[in-house]
Motif scaffolding. Structure first.
Motif, PDB file in Angstrom:
ATOM      1  N   VAL A 429      -8.360  -2.828   1.531  1.00 58.43           N
ATOM      2  CA  VAL A 429      -8.922  -4.156   0.982  1.00 58.43           C
ATOM      3  C   VAL A 429      -7.909  -3.504  -0.640  1.00 58.43           C
ATOM      4  CG1 VAL A 429     -10.632  -4.963   0.296  1.00 58.43           C
ATOM      5  CG2 VAL A 429      -7.492  -6.418   0.854  1.00 58.43           C
ATOM      6  N   PRO A 430      -7.262  -4.112  -1.027  1.00 56.21           N
ATOM      7  CA  PRO A 430      -6.713  -3.865  -3.057  1.00 56.21           C
ATOM      8  C   PRO A 430      -7.763  -4.997  -3.524  1.00 56.21           C
ATOM      9  CG  PRO A 430      -4.948  -4.126  -1.521  1.00 56.21           C
ATOM     10  CD  PRO A 430      -5.844  -4.376  -0.704  1.00 56.21           C
ATOM     11  N   HIS A 431      -8.323  -4.671  -4.624  1.00 58.84           N
ATOM     12  CA  HIS A 431      -8.277  -5.310  -5.176  1.00 58.84           C
ATOM     13  C   HIS A 431      -7.657  -6.496  -6.082  1.00 58.84           C
ATOM     14  CE1 HIS A 431     -10.500  -6.799  -8.939  1.00 58.84           C
ATOM     15  NE2 HIS A 431     -10.122  -6.276  -9.578  1.00 58.84           N
ATOM     16  N   SER A 513     -14.051  -3.943   5.056  1.00 58.31           N
ATOM     17  CA  SER A 513     -13.388  -4.367   3.495  1.00 58.31           C
ATOM     18  C   SER A 513     -12.158  -3.344   3.853  1.00 58.31           C
ATOM     19  CB  SER A 513     -13.791  -4.381   1.916  1.00 58.31           C
ATOM     20  OG  SER A 513     -14.041  -2.811   1.942  1.00 58.31           O
ATOM     21  N   PHE A 514     -11.971  -2.920   5.118  1.00 54.73           N
ATOM     22  CA  PHE A 514     -10.439  -1.954   5.439  1.00 54.73           C
ATOM     23  C   PHE A 514      -9.491  -2.947   6.222  1.00 54.73           C
ATOM     24  CE2 PHE A 514     -13.665   1.006   3.896  1.00 54.73           C
ATOM     25  CZ  PHE A 514     -12.403   2.855   3.753  1.00 54.73           C
ATOM     26  N   VAL A 515      -8.795  -2.612   5.714  1.00 49.54           N
ATOM     27  CA  VAL A 515      -7.507  -3.669   6.333  1.00 49.54           C
ATOM     28  C   VAL A 515      -7.205  -3.191   7.824  1.00 49.54           C
ATOM     29  CG1 VAL A 515      -4.485  -3.890   6.258  1.00 49.54           C
ATOM     30  CG2 VAL A 515      -6.437  -3.701   3.945  1.00 49.54           C
ATOM     31  N   ALA A 516      -7.496  -3.432   9.124  1.00 52.33           N
ATOM     32  CA  ALA A 516      -6.886  -3.905   9.939  1.00 52.33           C
ATOM     33  C   ALA A 516      -5.529  -4.222  10.865  1.00 52.33           C
ATOM     34  CB  ALA A 516      -8.583  -4.003  11.150  1.00 52.33           C
ATOM     35  N   TRP A 517      -4.576  -4.678  10.553  1.00 54.18           N
ATOM     36  CA  TRP A 517      -3.749  -4.786  10.638  1.00 54.18           C
ATOM     37  C   TRP A 517      -3.020  -6.176   9.833  1.00 54.18           C
ATOM     38  CZ3 TRP A 517      -2.209 -10.275  11.364  1.00 54.18           C
ATOM     39  CH2 TRP A 517      -0.930 -10.296  12.003  1.00 54.18           C
ATOM     40  N   ARG A 518      -1.750  -5.800   9.476  1.00 55.64           N
ATOM     41  CA  ARG A 518      -1.019  -7.010   8.823  1.00 55.64           C
ATOM     42  C   ARG A 518       0.204  -7.154   9.045  1.00 55.64           C
ATOM     43  NH1 ARG A 518       1.045  -3.562   3.158  1.00 55.64           N
ATOM     44  NH2 ARG A 518       2.251  -2.353   4.131  1.00 55.64           N
TER      45      ARG A 518
END
Length: 548
Positions: A429-431, A513-518
């Motif tokens: 995920v972006p900070h 903290s990894f993007v699973a879906w958007r």
């Protein structure tokens, strides 16, 4: 013989094993952690924790303790002797990256060697009630569809006990007996053409190391070359390089000779030096063919061993432990199917391979080649910027839903085109700086072991759906909304571009903290869409269409 029941048996209480036990505890999963050694290590190895590892400890609420135990990242100097006033700075890792503040709230790395990290993690694990048993070794194990049965030996009493675990974790090092018992082969360069003797010693050298407590000091004089690594005011390590190609061997360095070499390198021959231990060491580059065999998983050096030039070994191990912990917990709690566990191999094996290859490159590797080893040749790969093996990649697995219409191979591993994080599914995920209840924090501060859903001001329907889905699927899901009157106030006006969603969109983040879906827009039925997405991540249904 009585049989003890545990959910997870972890063999090896190094950085990976201790971190995994704490990460499982955060998820409400009890584990048994055993270690052959009778105590934590005081050797100053695995010296640098990179920013991604500090983010893991941040999620455990341990980052301040780790910061207090450590120091700014290590530099490397060359001196005639440690006591000499003249010096040359050979390496300062802070010069290797620019604009890191856009990627993480932490600096590139923090000095916190094994000798400081292990006692901290052990103390926290025991404080939280983790069953940690030092002086205990694994004798043998068998596995079937119901679990793993292991025989353990207390090394002090020789008593044998039996443990039945749902899963066994091999965190037992580069020469993993568990990996060997499973018949898992490895590939890579193997042992590098480099031989060193690590001389662990005690000496009253506090005055000489003042100002260098976190640094590595190369000494070069008429007595020879060596490198000092510092444990504390009274203890340290001196690395001596020898060359078997010239007929040299470890036997050429008895205790008496090592004492003389250390005194000469100190530049203070009157200082009394006590040799505590000698270790003949060769760096290894090797990756296990697979990280899972049934109910047994490899982590840390058991999975991938690499030279220390980029300081990625323990960092990759701890980050893999985080990847594994939430997946094990979800399966043990019956929130997910065992399919989720297969993504540990899919996601972390390519990372382990990349890290092992890149650990053969970089300024430290070239410097060591030049300064310490003469004519021996490293098997150098084309180096990538240091951030790539830390966060510059994107998972492609069944635990990720990509927004591309074409489905990528589940075994595909993708390096990001640029070292910028924009919320792509499969990436960290972006900070982004935010404000919550009047407190300035990073989006990375939202992680405490739960799934996280982020939406814009126009996506409140996603948030309402989240509570229902969490209840139906039995998971913990924290939902936050960006907006002036919402949960999170954005301090970055470009947050939509940074995260890759609109004010009506949503982003689902995994506990690691990894993007699973958007989704860039609001679905016609947010409840149905989000439920199908979460179920897919947990391995409970077939892949939904991206916008479902």
């Amino acid at each position: 013989m009585a049989q003890e029941q545990v959910s997870v048996l972890i063999v090896g209480a190094g950085g990976a094993g201790l971190s995994l036990a704490l990460l499982l505890r955060q998820q409400g999963i009890a584990s048994l952690l055993i270690e052959r050694r009778t105590d934590v290590s005081w050797y100053p190895r695995a010296r640098t924790l990179n920013f991604r590892t500090m983010e893991v400890f941040r999620s455990l609420g341990l980052d301040e303790q780790v910061r207090a135990a450590g120091a700014p990242i290590s530099r490397m100097f060359r001196k005639h002797t440690l006591a000499a006033s003249d010096q040359e700075e050979l390496l300062n890792p802070t010069t290797l990256v620019e604009h890191l503040e856009e990627i993480s709230p932490y600096p590139l790395g923090r000095y916190c060697p094994q000798s400081r990290l292990e006692p901290l993690l052990r103390g926290e694990a025991e404080r939280q009630g983790v069953d940690v048993r030092y002086g205990t070794e694994l004798v043998s194990f068998t596995q079937d569809e119901t679990g793993v049965t292991a025989l353990l030996r207390d090394r002090a009493t020789s008593n044998i006990s039996r443990v039945k675990a749902a899963y066994l974790i091999a965190a037992d090092g580069a020469h993993s007996r568990i990996r060997e018992a499973l018949g898992i082969s490895t590939w890579g360069v193997g042992e590098l053409p480099e031989s060193q003797i690590f001389v662990y010693f005690r000496a009253n050298w506090g005055e000489l190391i003042q100002g260098y407590e976190a640094d590595a000091i190369l000494t070069s004089n008429e007595s020879g070359r060596g490198m000092f690594l510092i444990t504390d005011q009274d203890r340290g390590m001196f690395a001596i390089t020898y060359n078997p190609m010239r007929g040299e061997s470890a036997q050429d360095y008895p205790i008496e000779r090592c004492q003389k070499l250390i005194r000469a390198a100190l530049g203070k021959p009157e200082i009394d030096v006590e040799i505590v231990d000698l270790a003949d060491w060769r760096p290894i580059q090797r990756v296990a063919e697979r990280f899972q065999e049934g109910r047994v998983f490899l982590v840390g050096d058991a999975a991938h061993t690499m030279p220390p030039y980029l300081g990625l070994g323990v960092n990759t191990a701890i980050q893999s432990a985080q990847n594994m912990a939430w997946k094990l917990a979800a399966v043990l709690k019956r929130q997910a199917t065992s399919q989720l566990l297969t993504t540990y191999q899919t996601e972390r094996h390519p990372v382990g391979t990349l890290v092992a290859e890149q650990s053969m490159t970089g300024p430290a590797a070239v410097l060591f080649e030049k300064e310490m080893r003469g004519n021996a040749q490293l098997h150098l790969k084309d180096p990538l910027p240091i951030l790539y093996p830390i966060v510059g990649y994107r998972y492609r697995s069944a635990a990720i839903l990509s927004e591309e219409t074409a489905t990528a191979s589940p075994n595909e591993f993708e390096l990001l085109e640029s070292l910028e994080l924009h919320g792509l599914p499969g990436s960290r995920v972006p900070h982004v700086w935010i404000e919550r209840q009047g407190q300035r924090m990073s989006t990375l501060d939202l992680f405490d072991g739960r799934f996280v859903l982020l939406t814009g001001a126009g996506g409140t329907a996603w948030n309402k759906a989240a509570a229902t889905i969490a209840s139906r699927l039995g998971i913990e899901l924290a939902a936050y909304c960006f907006g002036p009157e919402a949960d999170l106030l954005t301090l970055d006006t470009t947050w939509e571009a940074r995260l890759g969603i609109s004010s009506e969109g949503a982003m689902l983040l995994r506990p690691d903290s990894f993007v699973a879906w958007r989704s860039t827009s609001l679905s016609a039925n947010p409840l149905e869409t989000l439920e199908r997405v979460v179920a897919h991540i947990l391995g409970k249904n077939k892949t939904p269409s991206y916008h479902a």
